[in-house]
Write an enzyme that holds these catalytic residues in place. Structure first.
Site, PDB file in Angstrom:
ATOM      1  N   SER A  16      -0.753  13.433   8.240  1.00 35.90           N
ATOM      2  CA  SER A  16      -1.212  12.475   7.234  1.00 35.90           C
ATOM      3  C   SER A  16      -1.157  13.047   5.820  1.00 35.90           C
ATOM      4  O   SER A  16      -1.671  14.151   5.569  1.00 35.90           O
ATOM      5  CB  SER A  16      -2.659  12.085   7.575  1.00 35.90           C
ATOM      6  OG  SER A  16      -3.335  11.620   6.430  1.00 35.90           O
ATOM      7  N   GLY A  17      -0.603  12.276   4.904  1.00 38.36           N
ATOM      8  CA  GLY A  17      -0.584  12.694   3.504  1.00 38.36           C
ATOM      9  C   GLY A  17      -1.988  12.763   2.926  1.00 38.36           C
ATOM     10  O   GLY A  17      -2.333  13.700   2.192  1.00 38.36           O
ATOM     11  N   ASP A  32       3.978  11.930   7.440  1.00 32.88           N
ATOM     12  CA  ASP A  32       3.751  10.898   6.442  1.00 32.88           C
ATOM     13  C   ASP A  32       4.438  11.395   5.172  1.00 32.88           C
ATOM     14  O   ASP A  32       3.863  12.187   4.427  1.00 32.88           O
ATOM     15  CB  ASP A  32       2.240  10.727   6.250  1.00 32.88           C
ATOM     16  CG  ASP A  32       1.896   9.827   5.085  1.00 32.88           C
ATOM     17  OD1 ASP A  32       2.813   9.223   4.501  1.00 32.88           O
ATOM     18  OD2 ASP A  32       0.688   9.736   4.776  1.00 32.88           O
ATOM     19  N   ASP A  37       5.220   9.953   2.443  1.00 28.98           N
ATOM     20  CA  ASP A  37       4.958   9.155   1.234  1.00 28.98           C
ATOM     21  C   ASP A  37       6.210   8.354   0.856  1.00 28.98           C
ATOM     22  O   ASP A  37       6.723   7.624   1.672  1.00 28.98           O
ATOM     23  CB  ASP A  37       4.467  10.068   0.091  1.00 28.98           C
ATOM     24  CG  ASP A  37       3.093  10.661   0.386  1.00 28.98           C
ATOM     25  OD1 ASP A  37       2.377  10.102   1.237  1.00 28.98           O
ATOM     26  OD2 ASP A  37       2.726  11.689  -0.210  1.00 28.98           O
ATOM     27  N   GLU A  86       7.351   5.154   2.720  1.00 29.73           N
ATOM     28  CA  GLU A  86       6.781   3.855   2.352  1.00 29.73           C
ATOM     29  C   GLU A  86       7.478   3.305   1.118  1.00 29.73           C
ATOM     30  O   GLU A  86       7.924   4.071   0.254  1.00 29.73           O
ATOM     31  CB  GLU A  86       5.267   3.992   2.127  1.00 29.73           C
ATOM     32  CG  GLU A  86       4.861   4.956   1.034  1.00 29.73           C
ATOM     33  CD  GLU A  86       3.399   5.397   1.151  1.00 29.73           C
ATOM     34  OE1 GLU A  86       3.005   5.945   2.205  1.00 29.73           O
ATOM     35  OE2 GLU A  86       2.655   5.206   0.170  1.00 29.73           O
ATOM     36  N   ARG A 129       7.949   2.228   6.221  1.00 30.51           N
ATOM     37  CA  ARG A 129       6.611   1.624   6.100  1.00 30.51           C
ATOM     38  C   ARG A 129       6.624   0.522   5.050  1.00 30.51           C
ATOM     39  O   ARG A 129       7.006   0.756   3.905  1.00 30.51           O
ATOM     40  CB  ARG A 129       5.624   2.731   5.735  1.00 30.51           C
ATOM     41  CG  ARG A 129       4.278   2.254   5.245  1.00 30.51           C
ATOM     42  CD  ARG A 129       3.304   3.405   5.266  1.00 30.51           C
ATOM     43  NE  ARG A 129       2.173   3.219   4.418  1.00 30.51           N
ATOM     44  CZ  ARG A 129       1.185   4.116   4.291  1.00 30.51           C
ATOM     45  NH1 ARG A 129       1.249   5.254   4.960  1.00 30.51           N
ATOM     46  NH2 ARG A 129       0.174   3.881   3.504  1.00 30.51           N
ATOM     47  N   HIS A 151       1.591  -1.976   7.490  1.00 25.56           N
ATOM     48  CA  HIS A 151       0.243  -1.547   7.125  1.00 25.56           C
ATOM     49  C   HIS A 151      -0.569  -2.734   6.611  1.00 25.56           C
ATOM     50  O   HIS A 151      -0.023  -3.655   6.015  1.00 25.56           O
ATOM     51  CB  HIS A 151       0.319  -0.451   6.060  1.00 25.56           C
ATOM     52  CG  HIS A 151      -0.874   0.459   6.041  1.00 25.56           C
ATOM     53  ND1 HIS A 151      -1.852   0.418   7.008  1.00 25.56           N
ATOM     54  CD2 HIS A 151      -1.255   1.443   5.177  1.00 25.56           C
ATOM     55  CE1 HIS A 151      -2.766   1.339   6.726  1.00 25.56           C
ATOM     56  NE2 HIS A 151      -2.433   1.972   5.631  1.00 25.56           N
TER      57      HIS A 151
HETATM   58  C1  SPV Z   1      -2.140   8.642   5.544  1.00 25.60           C
HETATM   59  O1  SPV Z   1      -2.730   9.000   6.565  1.00 25.60           O
HETATM   60  O2  SPV Z   1      -1.985   9.375   4.570  1.00 25.60           O
HETATM   61  C2  SPV Z   1      -1.610   7.284   5.450  1.00 25.60           C
HETATM   62  C3  SPV Z   1      -2.287   6.205   6.127  1.00 25.60           C
HETATM   63  O3  SPV Z   1      -0.657   7.090   4.740  1.00 25.60           O
HETATM   64  S1  SPV Z   1      -3.302   5.422   4.966  1.00 25.60           S
HETATM   65  O4  SPV Z   1      -4.222   6.400   4.435  1.00 25.60           O
HETATM   66  O5  SPV Z   1      -3.947   4.379   5.715  1.00 25.60           O
HETATM   67  O6  SPV Z   1      -2.486   4.859   3.910  1.00 25.60           O
HETATM   68 MG    MG Z   2      -0.335   8.556   3.420  1.00 27.20          MG
END
Ligand code: SPV
Ligand code: MG
Length: 296
Positions: free
Chosen positions: A46-47, A85, A87, A114, A159, A190
């Site tokens: 996860s970012g 992730d 980005d 995304e 995404r 999302h």
């Molecule tokens: C992340 O986990 O960084 C995501 C998911 O991109 S969210 O935080 O829901 O955008």
């Molecule tokens: Mg993210």
């Protein structure tokens, strides 16, 4: 005598399988190891969580090479397929090409990008105010990634942020279709709503396209998992629950030690030092020492 599947083949299998699959968030080597031990078959890097564990914001304040370095620890510690992730791909089509090359070299199974603009902001912070990428530009980025990968199993997940940005269902479907045609191996749709209705509606419209759907039910956390199964979702990402549980545990213990000036009350509720050694595989070091330092 079966040759084990590569990480990329494992992730691709998860995306294509008929079963509902799960990717669990990890953000460093230790959390990746813990995710593996729990039984998960894949990791969401996860970012948000990687940024958070560095103590910075989810605005591309961590450089992409710092992310890639962290992924190397996560691959080593977990030996699981990791979906990064990624980005927005950290720039344009050309940055995406270099990213895909480096991810393949480090044994990362796939990347999700995304359709927003660099530097991004987390979707849950003023999501409706965030500019989306131009469809053609994003299609070029997906194609650039697919043309660059040398391992045919490496997955590129596209995404769609149209629902987050308030552009509506038709725009979300139009974008997803463009990204599918560009070669995306899966679509991550999302949503920031507290109910799964728009995700289920999207899945219904998408059903005959054949490209797997990935979701992130952070906001619609109270939806029963069977709803996702029935909607024909391929993969659910539990996107930030490792870092959030670590934060709660640390806040509580650190505060208590500060206030009480003693360890008496916390020792029994935290992992033992031996448990840390076990997670680091210290036993292997001791065994190796016997072989390689036998003269001593
Ligand atoms: C992340 O986990 O960084 C995501 C998911 O991109 S969210 O935080 O829901 O955008
Ligand atoms: Mg993210």
């Amino acid at each position: 005598n079966k040759i084990p599947l590569t990480h990329s083949a494992q992730l691709r299998q998860m995306l294509l399988s008929d079963e509902l699959e799960f990717l669990m968030e990890a953000h460093n080597g230790l959390s990746a190891r813990i995710v593996r031990e729990a039984g998960f078959r894949g990791i969401w890097a996860s970012g948000l969580s990687i940024s958070a564990q560095f103590g910075v914001r989810d605005n591309n304040e961590v450089s992409w090479t710092q992310v890639v370095d962290m992924l190397e620890f996560m691959v080593d510690a977990s030996n699981l397929p990791i979906l990064l992730d990624g980005d927005t791909g950290y720039g344009n089509f050309n940055n995406m090409r270099r990213l895909v090359r480096k991810l393949e070299q480090r044994g990362v199974a796939g990347v999700c990008i995304e359709d927003k603009q660099f530097p991004k902001t987390n979707s849950f912070i003023n999501g409706e105010r965030q500019p989306l990428a131009d469809i053609e530009e994003f299609v070029g980025k997906i194609k650039a990634g697919k043309d660059t990968q040398t391992d045919s199993n490496f997955s590129i997940v596209a995404r769609v942020e149209a629902l987050i940005a308030g552009w509506g269902m038709d725009e979300a479907l139009r974008r997803a279709e463009a990204y599918r045609l560009a070669g995306a191996d899966a679509i991550l749709i999302h949503s920031k709503l507290s109910k799964s209705d728009e995700i289920v509606a999207f899945a219904r419209e998408w059903a005959d396209r054949g490209t797997p759907l990935v979701i992130v039910p952070t906001r619609y956390y109270s939806t029963a998992t069977d709803v996702f199964r029935q909607a024909g979702i391929s993969t659910v990402i539990w996107a930030n629950h490792s870092v959030r549980s670590a934060v709660s545990a640390m806040q509580s213990v650190v505060k208590e030690i500060y206030e009480t000036q003693t360890l008496i009350n916390v020792e029994d509720r935290i992992a033992s030092v031996n448990e840390i050694f076990r997670l680091q595989n210290a036993a292997e070091y001791t065994a190796a020492e016997k072989i390689y330092l036998s003269a001593s």
